[in-house]
Design an enzyme around this catalytic site. Structure first.
Site: not given
Ligand code: NAD
Length: 407
Positions: A159, A156
């Site tokens: 990230d 994290q």
């Molecule tokens: P991303 O930038 O890939 O996408 C943004 C959001 O768009 C996501 O929440 C996704 O579910 C949503 N999305 C995709 N298609 C969609 C649709 N058709 N309609 C509505 N929403 C839609 O995502 P991100 O912000 O990089 O995060 C992705 C995942 O990773 C999340 O679950 C986040 O909590 C997780 N995450 C985990 C960690 C960790 O554990 N270290 C760190 C960061 C993010």
């Protein structure tokens, strides 16, 4: 993450710059270089004085290219105070540098100036940057792509996708507020009562959650939608309303999967109704490695409230609105549609600070306690984020895009 070679990747033993510090040989300090970013509109810098001080205190030599931090408000003097040397130009910066930290992917000509065996760490945008990857492969340069850092708890602090999405989500909300002809909060004044504006956030990942939190702080009524049901709890915890649809499209690694045609239709129906009652719509929906899903059709835009604004954070990957054009602000049916690019660069002071801390955490995996670059990349985070090494592209999806899969 698929990796072509074995997970333990040996560092080139012939590397004279990257002295592994074997017994009997004097250990060279690791030389870490920070360039001035050259991409158009890029105001961030890969390291900041606070982080540079930690690196120099640990015995590393840090070189910063002249004016590298000027656009993010970290002048050369601050880097000098933190123990860095200022390099007057690229040649001075790179000669003998073991590690180069960057924000944007290097260009082919920048890569050609690197020392053989140098290690580059930064965003690499692999799928859209194949000529640079081929050049790094052919020149024996090692590259770690921050986009490939796995989203596990231990990673994290490194990230950078998340730290920069946080900055982007904040800027999107501010941009929305600044482009909207209405107040966001409810106001009760002698001149009458103002109803709060409604902000709709589509995609409640890292950027979306920050856009929700910022819009709430500005006093708007906020609604949000995401295909991952798990996002609902996070949305509600920020005081926003989560729009429920009978879909759970959580795919691999916590990311969203693509929807089926039937699911897309249901989504369209619900999203269109929510878009029509919003004053500001901030869209962030993304599916890794694919074009952004279209959530707002042309016809839906024409149903929006007069003066409404769409901030399409997915503009660079095709846009969540059919009318979005990356880098442009359009006006259609009285609606403003903004397709911003590189939003984190609009808050370069803090986005650089967060990015620099991500890199500091990453370097802690790459440089051992004795101050030497590790001789084998065995840590799962290094393995997953390694893009090119020892003349081989080690990231399978990128390799598949190159030469029909030949290394
Ligand atoms: P991303 O930038 O890939 O996408 C943004 C959001 O768009 C996501 O929440 C996704 O579910 C949503 N999305 C995709 N298609 C969609 C649709 N058709 N309609 C509505 N929403 C839609 O995502 P991100 O912000 O990089 O995060 C992705 C995942 O990773 C999340 O679950 C986040 O909590 C997780 N995450 C985990 C960690 C960790 O554990 N270290 C760190 C960061 C993010």
């Amino acid at each position: 993450m698929e990796i072509v070679s074995s997970p333990a990747v040996a560092v080139n033993p012939n590397a004279d710059v990257l002295d592994p510090g074997e017994a009997g040989r004097e250990k060279n300090p690791v030389v870490i270089a920070v360039p001035r970013e050259t991409a158009t509109g890029e105001l961030r810098v890969a390291s900041v004085p606070e982080v540079v001080r930690k690196l120099t205190t640990s015995g590393h030599n840090v070189r910063v290219e002249h004016d590298a931090g000027i656009n993010s408000f970290y002048p050369d003097d601050m880097f000098i105070e933190a123990g860095a040397k200022i390099a007057s130009g690229r040649t001075d910066l790179l000669a003998g540098a073991s590690i180069l930290l960057c924000v944007q992917p290097l260009t082919v000509s920048e890569i050609e100036q690197l020392d053989r065996n140098a290690i580059v760490i930064g965003f690499m945008n692999p799928a859209n940057n194949l000529p640079a990857i081929i050049r790094m492969r052919d020149l024996g340069i090692t590259a770690f792509a921050l986009e490939l850092v796995p989203r596990i708890s231990r990673a994290q602090s490194m990230d950078a996708l998340s730290s920069q999405a946080t900055a982007g989500g904040y800027v999107a909300a501010i941009l929305g507020a600044g482009s909207c002809p209405k107040f966001l909060p409810m106001l009760t004044t002698a001149a009458g009562t103002i109803r709060p504006a409604t902000v709709l956030v589509l995609g409640a990942g890292v950027a979306g959650l920050m856009a929700i939190a910022t819009s709430k702080r500005l006093g708007a009524v906020v609604e949000a939608y995401d295909v991952r049901r798990a996002a609902g709890e996070q949305v509600r915890s920020l005081g926003a309303k989560f729009l429920e649809l009978e879909i759970n499209a959580e795919g691999q690694g916590g990311y969203a999967r693509e929807l089926t045609p039937e699911e897309k239709e249901k989504e369209q129906h619900m999203v269109s109704a929510a878009v029509a009652r919003a004053d500001i719509v901030i869209t962030t929906a993304a599916i890794p490695g694919r074009k952004a899903p279209v959530l707002i059709k042309k016809e839906t835009v024409s149903t929006m409230r007069a003066g409404a604004v769409i901030i399409d954070m997915a503009a660079e990957t095709g846009g969540n609105c059919e009318l979005t054009e990356a880098g442009k602000t359009k006006h259609e049916h009285g609606i403003t549609i903004i397709g911003p690019q590189n939003l984190p660069s609009r808050v370069p002071f803090h986005s650089s600070q967060m990015y620099a801390k991500n890199l500091q955490a990453f370097l802690a995996l790459l440089i051992d306690k004795n101050g030497s670059i590790v001789t084998e990349f065995t840590d799962e985070i290094l393995v997953a984020s390694l893009l090119v090494h020892n003349g081989v592209v080690t990231h399978k999806p990128t390799l598949d895009l190159l030469d029909g899969g030949k290394p």
